[in-house]
Design an enzyme around this catalytic site. Structure first.
Site, mmCIF file in Angstrom:
data_model
loop_
_atom_site.group_PDB
_atom_site.id
_atom_site.type_symbol
_atom_site.label_atom_id
_atom_site.label_comp_id
_atom_site.label_asym_id
_atom_site.label_seq_id
_atom_site.Cartn_x
_atom_site.Cartn_y
_atom_site.Cartn_z
ATOM 1 N N ARG A 1 -34.801 37.712 -2.336
ATOM 2 C CA ARG A 1 -35.715 36.968 -3.198
ATOM 3 C C ARG A 1 -34.970 36.208 -4.288
ATOM 4 O O ARG A 1 -35.524 35.302 -4.908
ATOM 5 C CB ARG A 1 -36.714 37.926 -3.837
ATOM 6 C CG ARG A 1 -37.627 38.592 -2.835
ATOM 7 C CD ARG A 1 -38.393 39.726 -3.452
ATOM 8 N NE ARG A 1 -39.387 39.299 -4.388
ATOM 9 C CZ ARG A 1 -40.625 38.904 -4.088
ATOM 10 N NH1 ARG A 1 -40.994 38.903 -2.833
ATOM 11 N NH2 ARG A 1 -41.472 38.539 -5.000
ATOM 12 N N CYS B 1 -38.227 37.907 -9.069
ATOM 13 C CA CYS B 1 -38.078 39.340 -9.317
ATOM 14 C C CYS B 1 -38.607 40.167 -8.149
ATOM 15 O O CYS B 1 -39.565 39.781 -7.487
ATOM 16 C CB CYS B 1 -38.849 39.725 -10.560
ATOM 17 S SG CYS B 1 -38.374 38.763 -11.992
ATOM 18 N N LYS C 1 -31.024 21.372 3.003
ATOM 19 C CA LYS C 1 -30.336 22.545 3.550
ATOM 20 C C LYS C 1 -28.888 22.559 3.079
ATOM 21 O O LYS C 1 -28.385 23.569 2.635
ATOM 22 C CB LYS C 1 -30.401 22.445 5.079
ATOM 23 C CG LYS C 1 -30.640 23.655 5.876
ATOM 24 C CD LYS C 1 -31.917 24.402 5.754
ATOM 25 C CE LYS C 1 -32.689 24.325 4.514
ATOM 26 N NZ LYS C 1 -33.953 24.874 4.391
ATOM 27 N N TRP D 1 -34.946 37.913 -11.834
ATOM 28 C CA TRP D 1 -34.533 36.515 -11.755
ATOM 29 C C TRP D 1 -34.925 35.918 -13.099
ATOM 30 O O TRP D 1 -36.103 35.784 -13.413
ATOM 31 C CB TRP D 1 -35.272 35.829 -10.599
ATOM 32 C CG TRP D 1 -34.786 34.457 -10.254
ATOM 33 C CD1 TRP D 1 -33.708 34.140 -9.473
ATOM 34 C CD2 TRP D 1 -35.364 33.210 -10.637
ATOM 35 N NE1 TRP D 1 -33.591 32.775 -9.354
ATOM 36 C CE2 TRP D 1 -34.590 32.186 -10.061
ATOM 37 C CE3 TRP D 1 -36.467 32.867 -11.416
ATOM 38 C CZ2 TRP D 1 -34.883 30.841 -10.238
ATOM 39 C CZ3 TRP D 1 -36.761 31.516 -11.593
ATOM 40 C CH2 TRP D 1 -35.970 30.521 -11.011
ATOM 41 N N LYS E 1 -36.101 33.124 -3.080
ATOM 42 C CA LYS E 1 -36.799 32.913 -1.812
ATOM 43 C C LYS E 1 -38.276 32.640 -2.043
ATOM 44 O O LYS E 1 -38.889 31.820 -1.384
ATOM 45 C CB LYS E 1 -36.626 34.166 -0.939
ATOM 46 C CG LYS E 1 -37.299 34.092 0.412
ATOM 47 C CD LYS E 1 -36.526 33.206 1.336
ATOM 48 C CE LYS E 1 -37.187 33.014 2.687
ATOM 49 N NZ LYS E 1 -36.761 31.755 3.303
ATOM 50 N N ASN F 1 -42.966 41.511 -12.618
ATOM 51 C CA ASN F 1 -42.670 40.236 -11.962
ATOM 52 C C ASN F 1 -43.753 39.264 -12.410
ATOM 53 O O ASN F 1 -44.925 39.612 -12.403
ATOM 54 C CB ASN F 1 -42.719 40.436 -10.431
ATOM 55 C CG ASN F 1 -42.534 39.141 -9.659
ATOM 56 O OD1 ASN F 1 -42.147 38.119 -10.219
ATOM 57 N ND2 ASN F 1 -42.816 39.186 -8.373
ATOM 58 N N GLY F 2 -43.359 38.063 -12.823
ATOM 59 C CA GLY F 2 -44.351 37.080 -13.278
ATOM 60 C C GLY F 2 -44.008 36.603 -14.669
ATOM 61 O O GLY F 2 -42.898 36.816 -15.160
HETATM 62 C C1 G6P Z 1 -38.204 28.286 -2.633
HETATM 63 C C2 G6P Z 1 -37.278 28.555 -1.467
HETATM 64 C C3 G6P Z 1 -37.404 27.444 -0.440
HETATM 65 C C4 G6P Z 1 -38.851 27.280 -0.011
HETATM 66 C C5 G6P Z 1 -39.766 27.040 -1.214
HETATM 67 C C6 G6P Z 1 -41.233 27.140 -0.825
HETATM 68 O O1 G6P Z 1 -37.741 27.204 -3.362
HETATM 69 O O2 G6P Z 1 -35.946 28.667 -1.909
HETATM 70 O O3 G6P Z 1 -36.631 27.762 0.701
HETATM 71 O O4 G6P Z 1 -38.956 26.212 0.884
HETATM 72 O O5 G6P Z 1 -39.550 28.042 -2.203
HETATM 73 O O6 G6P Z 1 -41.506 28.445 -0.451
HETATM 74 P P1 G6P Z 1 -42.733 28.867 0.454
HETATM 75 O O7 G6P Z 1 -42.655 30.354 0.537
HETATM 76 O O8 G6P Z 1 -43.966 28.397 -0.272
HETATM 77 O O9 G6P Z 1 -42.583 28.195 1.769
#
Ligand code: G6P
Length: 606
Positions: free
Chosen positions: A27, A2, A483, A75, A601, A99-100
């Site tokens: 996000r 969110c 990826k 989200w 994200k 959010n949370g």
């Molecule tokens: C989410 C994102 C990933 C990321 C992971 C960890 O799943 O989609 O791309 O690697 O979180 O996020 P961080 O901010 O802790 O690196």
């Protein structure tokens, strides 16, 4: 996850809210909404789907307008994405965005239902909105404090009371929230890019601090209501850095940012040709005293840790265990005061990584955070921080953040190996010098993306894919596979090349392309044997290796070479074609490259 925004000031606030929300789209979200003070009333518009769907809805239902409002991208966690589950939630008296996750929302809901409240949505958030309404007796601050005493879980909240037009209350616990200030205007936001169009000045809201934004002024209070003075921060990047520029997607822009990101991260940590992490509190003396190292992270950041493990163990001969944070927390890890726990996170807000850090701290183990976002929760609470200077990473699929996390692991490995006498000063200098060559090598790779585009055209209709490699190449192939799957939606797995024949090779047919990574000279022939095994079973094979490596042209259908460097550093260059293959495949499949479905994200819930 969110996104929250809020605005109080002279500008037309709907415009500001929509613009700021659009900067938080990265996000990940599935619905959007805003609430605005209009003619002394709180008016709300919300819609399932994208911000554009909200805008279209406003065209039908009537646009709301004013100078104070809150906005949200949701989200979904509790309840499907729908208009009614979208935020803001509340009634004519009090309206919130959240959010949370409120963990005890069921108990609160029962309490409120007994009081006669009727719930419209399936969300945990609605219980907070109604609890605020239930406790409200004219004093917002006291009401919020009472509610904070009742709710459990994580939250960032933006709150508006009908009796106080032009005022927003904000509070957070374990979910990020910033308060930004311009000239006679103030903002709340989940992240800095949301406010950069208007101001670079912001405050980080601490746990359970309450901010009051009133007609452009901001005041802060602790959880007992006592006023607090806070230090203002200035964003170290501008709106341009968070824009796509001439690139069609953030992901490809961020892939191209990598050479600069490495330089910005590495250069200040090299002093007289030697690695130097002292500004982060990591002296050679301190480093060499650790008995075991644990790397804890999620997703791509965890994959950076896997490369770190190979490099640290190989060079420094110190044992490194890598865990995904959600597992580390519940496996009762054996930690001692002589160990070091390294938390890796781009956002610095990932809930599981944050909790893993708290677990380590409770055990009295030193914690070192490798984090990209300045002042984020993990960065603030860790004993030591090494900031990666990648700048804002907007694409959900992480590329440049991974690259700079690798850079930091190399600096740690070189420092540790030198500190405990496993490499000489001369060898250390040589490795550092090799590391500084990586940016130019990546520039070279990026000049000729055509081979990766061609591979993408061969993979575009695949349903399944395998990545294989040995040693460092295996660690790297995990990132390549992640990826691809996250943005192309092609199912893909990464497998240790030598383990393939113990089961998984039964899946290999002409329908199963294989991407083999073979950059490690000592393992090359062994990996090539595995390549032959899959090729002879009909697989379309792509081989990624380094220039100068003698390869039998028949070994693979397509051979991609990257410039040669010390084997230990090969993941930094070899990951680039893997990123490009994933990117171009996603583009060819017509996917939303930067905002893949279901993904967020920054994952601020467990
Ligand atoms: C989410 C994102 C990933 C990321 C992971 C960890 O799943 O989609 O791309 O690697 O979180 O996020 P961080 O901010 O802790 O690196």
């Amino acid at each position: 996850m969110c996104g929250i925004v809020g605005y109080v000031g002279a500008r037309e606030c709907t415009e500001v809210l929509l613009n700021s929300l659009s900067k938080l789209e990265y996000r990940g979200y599935d619905s959007a909404g805003i609430a605005v003070f209009e003619d002394g009333e709180i008016r709300t518009r919300k819609s399932k789907g994208k911000i554009q769907d909200l805008v279209s809805k406003m065209e039908t239902e009537g646009r709301i307008t004013g100078h104070c409002g809150i906005g949200h991208t949701r989200w979904a966690t509790h309840g499907e994405p729908s208009d009614v589950n979208s935020h803001p939630h509340g009634n004519a008296n009090v309206t919130i965005v959240h959010n949370g996750i409120i963990e005890n929302y069921k108990k609160i809901k029962e309490f409120l239902t007994r009081k006669g409240y009727v719930f419209e949505s399936e969300t945990d958030t609605e219980t907070v909105a109604k609890l605020l309404d239930c406790f409200y007796e004219g004093n917002p601050m006291q009401t919020i404090q009472r509610v904070l005493d009742e709710i459990e879980g994580s939250y960032a909240l933006g709150i508006m009371f009908r009796d106080y037009p032009g005022r927003i209350y904000a509070v957070r616990k374990d979910s990020p929230l910033i308060v930004a200030v311009g000239e006679n205007e103030a903002f709340i936001a989940s992240d800095v890019p949301a406010i950069l169009k208007y101001t670079k000045n912001y405050y980080l809201l601490e746990q359970d601090e309450i901010a009051v934004l009133d007609n452009g002024r901001v005041e802060f209070f602790d959880d007992h209501g006592a006023p607090k003075k806070k230090q203002m921060l200035v964003a170290d990047f501008d709106e341009e850095a968070a824009k796509k520029g001439n690139y069609p997607h953030y992901m490809i822009k961020e892939i191209h940012d990598q050479p600069v990101s490495i330089k910005t991260t590495v250069t200040p940590r090299i002093v007289n040709g030697m690695p130097n992490l002292e500004e982060c509190g990591m002296t050679y003396e301190r480093l060499k005293n650790y008995k075991n190292i644990f790397v804890v992270a999620c997703g791509t950041a965890m994959h950076a840790g896997l490369v770190g493990k190979y490099v640290i163990e190989k060079l420094a001969r110190v044992s490194v265990t890598v865990d995904v944070a959600s597992e580390f927390r519940y496996r009762d890890p054996i930690l001692s005061k002589d160990d070091l726990v390294i938390l890796v996170s781009q956002s610095g807000e990932t809930a599981d990584t944050l909790e893993a850090m708290r677990l380590a701290k409770r055990n009295g183990t030193d914690t070192l955070a490798i984090v990209n976002v300045k002042g984020s929760s993990i960065a603030r609470d860790a004993d030591m921080v090494i900031y990666t200077h990648a700048g804002p990473e907007i694409s959900v699929a992480s590329t440049k953040a991974y690259m700079v996390q690798l850079s930091v692991f190399y600096l740690i490995a070189f420092s540790l190996a030198y500190a405990n006498g496993r490499i000489t000063e001369e060898e250390c200098r040589h490795l550092v010098e090799q590391l500084t060559q990586v940016p130019d090598q990546i520039e070279e790779i990026l000049k000729t993306p055509e081979n990766c585009q061609y591979v993408a055209s061969q993979l575009v209709n695949a349903d399944n894919l395998l990545y294989i490699g040995r040693g460092l190449d295996y660690a790297l192939s995990m990132e390549g596979s992640l990826k691809l799957k996250e943005i192309s939606y092609i199912h893909s797995e990464s497998y240790a090349a030598g383990e393939l024949k113990h089961g998984t090779i039964s899946l290999v047919t002409e329908e199963m392309p294989v991407i083999a990574v073979a950059t490690q000279r000592d393992l090359f022939e062994k990996t090539i044997s595995n390549v032959k095994e899959v090729k002879s079973r009909g697989a379309y094979v792509v081989l990624v290796t380094h220039e100068g490596q003698e390869v039998d042209k028949e070994a693979a259908d397509c051979i991609i070479t990257v410039p040669s460097i010390d084997d230990l550093l090969m993941p930094m260059t070899a990951v680039v074609p893997l990123q490009l293959i994933a990117y171009y495949t996603s583009v060819l499949r017509g996917n939303d490259v930067d905002k893949p479905r279901n993904l967020a994200k920054s994952v601020t819930v467990e």
